[in-house]
Scaffold this motif. Structure first.
Motif, short mmCIF file in Angstrom:
data_model
loop_
_atom_site.label_atom_id
_atom_site.label_comp_id
_atom_site.label_asym_id
_atom_site.label_seq_id
_atom_site.Cartn_x
_atom_site.Cartn_y
_atom_site.Cartn_z
N LYS A 1 0.94 -1.34 0.13
CA LYS A 1 0.11 0.01 -0.04
C LYS A 1 0.89 1.20 0.02
N SER A 2 1.79 1.31 1.16
CA SER A 2 2.49 2.57 1.18
C SER A 2 3.42 2.74 -0.14
N TYR A 3 3.97 1.41 -0.70
CA TYR A 3 4.72 1.65 -1.75
C TYR A 3 3.99 2.18 -2.98
N VAL B 1 -5.19 8.12 0.50
CA VAL B 1 -5.52 7.44 1.92
C VAL B 1 -4.59 6.13 1.85
N ASP B 2 -3.76 5.94 2.82
CA ASP B 2 -3.04 4.87 2.82
C ASP B 2 -3.70 4.07 4.14
N LEU B 3 -4.41 3.10 3.89
CA LEU B 3 -5.23 2.42 4.93
C LEU B 3 -4.26 1.63 5.77
N GLU C 1 10.35 -1.58 11.85
CA GLU C 1 9.59 -2.61 11.11
C GLU C 1 8.83 -2.49 9.80
N ASP C 2 8.38 -1.29 9.82
CA ASP C 2 7.74 -0.87 8.47
C ASP C 2 8.70 -0.31 7.57
N PRO C 3 8.94 -1.08 6.41
CA PRO C 3 10.04 -0.50 5.61
C PRO C 3 9.67 1.08 5.04
N SER C 4 8.61 1.57 5.24
CA SER C 4 8.33 2.82 4.77
C SER C 4 8.51 3.88 5.80
N MET C 5 8.90 3.26 7.14
CA MET C 5 9.31 4.33 7.96
C MET C 5 10.53 4.17 8.56
MG MG Z 1 2.44 0.83 4.89
#
Ligand code: MG
Ligand code: ADP
Length: 819
Positions: A100-102, A244-246, A497-501
């Motif tokens: 999603k974030s990608y 929106v990134d749910l 843990e979250d690659p987008s963070m």
């Molecule tokens: Mg994400």
């Protein structure tokens, strides 16, 4: 009317799926997505049609769908709609890690940017390329996160606590006090996105939350004012672009969430499950016959969650909406992936009715103004006057008391919504409140662009001060903002843990001393962290001539490469540093890194990219695991030793006791043998009538030897014996002992046959008041003495009590019957 555009996108296999040798279960053919059930052999294929099916598993494959492709299909269309003046919404749905974030944000590398940065960049590009020089463009941006049904402003650090969601009769649902930043270029937006993501990461790390549980909503308000050169009439089109990134769609139970986490899950899922319900309800509306549409449309549960309430217009209302459902390709995620596909399938049916928002602002200002003056009049009649600054003056007595109360309560009213029906006469208090809210909105709408820019700049400065206080770098060499690799200064970069963070927070270790601790420390800390096990003064990094040392404070949790650090330690580039429980970093020393690369010393060493959060956690567990194992072994040894000792002692004690018992048993046995011999001798006497015969061969020599009997003794003994014989104790004993085996057998049979009948011996005595039944009474022998009443002397006999537990009855049997 147009339906929601639905796309699905399958990402590449991730490291975990590769290491587990997962099979692919997603195939795509044109717009069709086919999923195979790995657990079923027959009837194992399901196919779905969408507006777009994006295959992004392998970049080298011809059908590979790149970020650009996704943007060209969805982003461009939505941006077109925004320019036309429609509200626009794109939301990404799917389980955590599905992409999603990608898809929405992407990565910083140019060709990996997601839809949001591309839309923002192209928006400004199109504006600057536009021939319409007369058009006045304004772009405002807000960025919020919905976590546990609470709204957090990601751009304004002054909004520390969560924000309220209100409803306004004209505005509809909105987030009160959510900052809208005025932006003039793509770079402005990029900085905001970046800083918002940093704020989100800081909050998530400090609270040990994961972003997979929160919804991120990025909103662009895009207004175009044009002036017709002929008529001089001004028109304004306003579009709200919601991106929106749910939160991860996986169910709370499947993530193993318990306790608070479960509650969080339930709360987040409240937004997500409500979204599901809303989508289902909307799908039903569109498939219902025309006569029932209106009725069904009334029962859509928008209000049940913050997310659906705020996105109400985007879901089946005034909006052009697209959804991207992110999928994992792997068989292990079959259930979640199928559920995502079904969700997307339902979303396809939703019909939206977008209208061009022309002169909406002007209309709103007009209506607001009318509403404000209506409220003022109403309050005036009540003797209440609301000043420009919001203070309230009550000129009649009835309201004096209320004034006092209101002052005590202070002005911020806790009601979540403003009276929704303007036609209804509100109470004075509600009217005052509504008036204050309206004035606030009015002031915002009337703000000039310059004022907005100034405000935005104030907030930016404040935000940057806050980041600086935390030790988070925003600019490299005072120029660019964002993810970058500083030239020379050693630094820590966060891992998540979250690659987008991950890798979005950079902390410099400047020459000299860098203190790490909390904001509460007496000495100001250069790097401020919050969270479990972070001490006010946690540790110190010292950078002397390019050598960086870590000095942990006593008791502070510091780990380097998985090992707990208690002594000063020199850090090398690539080291993983964990402070407290949640703060995970990778240390980079640019000079060392260059040296390493230049000499190509160790090719087998892992690359910086692979030194991620997962790596640090596994390493930590492993290192702790080894230490733990040693500790366990030591303890186990100790325990075994203790066990052996105790066992030995017990054995000795046992042996002693055993000997004791054996001695006692021997003694008892002897006693028993002697007694039984005596008894059997007495018993034999019963069979002989010649008790008083001198030459009785059974005379006990023991007795004889010790007690020489007189005539009278014999007489007494004979009388006693006679009495005893009447009572037949000996025979009772014989009856009991001799028949015990039958009784036992009877009970055993009863159990075996599940008869619920219990047998037990009982003694019954034949007396005048309780004569024995005839089948139990023994036959009277002829020579037996008879009592004066003609009955034999009272006899006690052994009978068998038969308890029938099933019928609750008790019978008495004779021994003969038992046999
Ligand atoms: Mg994400
Ligand atoms: P989500 O936001 O759904 O939890 P992410 O977008 O963070 O998932 O994706 C998880 C990981 O997979 C990230 O490392 C991301 O870079 C990678 N990824 C996701 N989709 C793609 C894609 N289409 N191409 C390449 N990598 C992807």
């Amino acid at each position: 009317m147009s339906s929601v555009k639905v796309a699905v996108r399958v990402r590449p296999f991730n490291a975990r799926e590769v290491s587990r040798e997962c099979d692919g279960i997603i195939e795509m053919d044109g717009n069709t997505t086919i999923i195979t059930n790995p657990k079923q052999i027959n009837d194992n294929i399901k196919s779905f049609n969408f507006d777009y099916s994006y295959w992004s598993i392998e970049p080298s494959a011809p059908q590979f769908a790149s970020q650009e492709r996704v943007y060209q299909d969805i982003g461009v269309e939505m941006l077109d709609h925004a320019f036309q003046g429609y509200n626009v919404c794109i939301f990404a749905y799917g389980q955590t890690g599905a992409g999603k974030s990608y898809t929405m944000m992407g990565k910083a590398e140019h060709d990996q940017e997601g839809i949001i940065p591309r839309i923002c960049r192209n928006l400004f590009q199109r504006v600057s390329n536009s021939n319409d020089i007369d058009a006045q463009i304004s772009v405002e941006v807000s960025y919020m996160e919905i976590y546990c049904e609470r709204v957090r402003d990601l751009l304004n650090p002054k909004n520390k606590s969560h924000l309220r969601v209100r409803e306004h009769p004209l505005l509809g649902p909105y987030v009160e006090d959510l900052s809208k930043m005025a932006v003039t270029s793509y770079e402005d937006i990029r900085d905001l996105m970046d800083q918002g993501n940093k704020a989100r990461t800081v909050a998530a790390t400090n609270m040990n939350e994961t972003s997979s549980r929160s919804h991120a909503v990025f909103t662009i308000i895009f207004a175009q004012k044009t002036c017709d050169p002929v008529s001089g009439v001004e028109t304004e089109k306003v579009s709200k672009i919601s991106l929106v990134d749910l939160a991860g769609s996986e169910r709370a139970d499947s993530t193993g969430a318990k306790g608070t986490r479960l509650k969080e899950g339930a709360n987040i899922n409240k937004s997500l499950t409500t979204l599901g319900k809303v989508i289902s309800a909307l799908a039903e509306v569109s498939s219902a016959p025309a006569s029932k549409k209106k009725k069904k449309a009334e029962f859509i549960p928008y209000r049940d969650s913050v997310l659906t309430w705020l996105l109400r217009e985007n879901l089946g209302g005034n909006s052009k909406t697209a959804m991207v459902a992110a999928l994992s390709p792997a068989d292990i995620n079959y259930d979640e992936t199928l559920s995502t596909l079904r969700y997307a399938d339902r979303a396809k049916q939703i019909m939206c009715k977008a209208v061009v928002n022309e002169d909406a602002n002007a209309k709103m200002i007009r209506e607001l103004r009318e509403e404000i003056s209506r409220l003022r009049d109403l309050l005036k009649a009540e003797g209440v006057q609301v000043e420009e600054d919001g203070s309230v003056i009550y000129s009649n007595d009835r309201h004096k008391a209320q004034e006092l109360r209101n002052n005590a309560m202070n002005q911020s009213c806790t009601e979540e919504t403003v009276n929704a029906n303007p036609a209804e006469p509100p109470s004075a208090k509600a009217a005052v409140h509504q008036l204050q809210v309206n004035e606030k909105i009015m002031a915002e709408l009337n703000e000039t662009w310059e004022e907005k820019l100034r405000k935005t700049d104030d907030i930016r400065r404040h935000r940057e001060t806050v980041f600086a206080e935390m030790g988070i770098a925003l600019k490299e060499d005072g120029a660019t903002v964002g993810i970058f690799s500083p030239k020379k200064t050693p630094h820590l970069v966060n891992l998540n843990e979250d690659p987008s963070m991950s890798e979005c927070l950079i902390y410099y270790i400047k020459e000299g001393i860098t203190r790490v601790g909390s904001a509460e420390a007496n000495i100001p800390q250069d790097i401020q962290l919050i969270g479990l096990h972070i001490y006010n003064e946690h540790c110190i990094f010292e950078n002397r001539e390019g050598v960086v040392m870590l000095f942990p404070n006593e008791g502070a949790l510091c780990y380097v490469n998985g090992r707990s650090v208690c002594q000063p330690l020199v850090l090398t580039t690539g080291s993983r540093v964990i402070l407290g429980k949640n703060h995970v970093f990778r240390f980079t020393h640019p000079e060392q890194a260059w040296e390493k690369r230049g000499r190509a010393l160790d090719e087998s060493a892992p690359s910086a990219e692979s030194l991620d959060w997962q790596f640090a956690q596994v390493e930590l567990l492993e290192k702790q695991g080894i230490d733990l194992k040693k500790e366990m072994e030591k303890r186990l040894e100790n325990m075994e030793e203790q066990f052996r000792k105790e066992k030995e002692e017990r054995k000795k004690e046992y042996e002693k006791e055993r000997q004791n018992y054996e001695a006692r048993i021997d003694a008892l046995q002897k006693q028993v043998e002697e007694q039984s011999m005596t008894m059997s001798m007495y018993s034999s006497y019963t069979n002989t009538e010649e008790l008083n015969t001198e030459d009785d061969i059974y005379v006990n020599p023991l007795f004889e030897g010790e007690v020489p009997w007189t005539e009278r003794d014999y007489q007494l003994a004979a009388t006693c014996f006679q009495k005893w014989r009447f009572h037949q104790f000996t025979s009772l004993r014989d009856d009991l002992w001799g028949n015990a085996v039958f009784l036992k057998e009877a009970n055993a049979i009863s159990v075996e046959l599940k008869k619920k009948v219990q047998f037990q011996f009982t003694l019954v005595t034949d007396t005048m008041y309780s004569p024995l039944p005839s089948d139990l009474a023994p036959a009277v022998e002829d020579d037996e003495e008879v009592a004066p009443d003609g009955r034999p002397y009272p006899r006690t006999i052994v009978a068998v009590e038969v308890k029938d537990q099933k019928n609750g009855a008790t019978h008495f049997w004779s021994i003969e019957k038992l046999r």
